[in-house]
Design a protein around this motif. Sequence first.
Motif, PDB file in Angstrom:
ATOM      1  N   ASP A  95       0.867  -1.173   0.000  1.00 21.03           N
ATOM      2  CA  ASP A  95       0.000   0.000   0.000  1.00 21.03           C
ATOM      3  C   ASP A  95       0.906   1.226   0.000  1.00 21.03           C
ATOM      4  N   HIS A  97       0.236   4.216   0.084  1.00 17.82           N
ATOM      5  CA  HIS A  97      -0.219   5.275   0.980  1.00 17.82           C
ATOM      6  C   HIS A  97       0.258   5.027   2.408  1.00 17.82           C
ATOM      7  N   TRP A 124      -4.935   0.141  -6.180  1.00 16.34           N
ATOM      8  CA  TRP A 124      -5.562   1.381  -5.762  1.00 16.34           C
ATOM      9  C   TRP A 124      -7.033   1.395  -6.164  1.00 16.34           C
ATOM     10  N   GLU A 149      -0.796   7.802  -8.062  1.00 16.17           N
ATOM     11  CA  GLU A 149      -0.499   6.516  -7.420  1.00 16.17           C
ATOM     12  C   GLU A 149       0.869   5.984  -7.843  1.00 16.17           C
TER      13      GLU A 149
END
Length: 222
Positions: A95, A97, A124, A149
């Motif tokens: 991930d 993020h 995503w 992303e």
Amino acid sequence: MEQVIVARTDRSTSSRDAVEWASREALLRGLPLCVLHDPQPDPAEAKLVVLGMHRAASRPSLPASVPVSITPVVLVPENSGRPFTRPSGVVLGLDAHDPASAAIDFAFDSARLRGTRLHVVHAWRLPPSAAEFPFAVPEQDRATWEDHEVQLLADALRPWRSKYPDVPVLEDVVLLPPAEALLNHSANAALVVVGARAGGGRGDVTTALLRDTTCPVAVVRW
């Protein structure tokens, strides 16, 4: 204190596969192999713990107790392939993020030891604002979100590319549910690596992956 690779066994077919996998990993890492029979405790110096996953009606049953203090834990599905029949690639589910540094490091190191490519998969989803469009999301908006992303993933991996300059990396940004994205690549991998927050359980993504994969999965807590 010398570190060891631990393989746990209950004499089932799945645990025998786990012991076989662990023995190859111990040779690869140049570490001793310690085979334990349930319910013996894991030694404090364990580098990683390897467990077998039982299958019932073609679906794996997860071990009742996975060590929470040891990282990583490698779960080996029953009949996951002999040592020379599976590919050698390593897949990392990340991930971008919220990148799990321990999982990234383990995946890079595993690819380095195998002399193979690391395939990093970042799944995503469209942002909530996408629901405001009455019809399909405009391609320009989708491309802008995807570019963001891609940049997040590149930024997350940059320190590890510097640390492991000899490991070739394929960065893969896909608009899919994470478990589906990883399962799509697990059939062509020797190992899939995922991160799991300590104390937070495996999470839906990891549980879904373990339920359906035919590939060994390393769960790295952080």
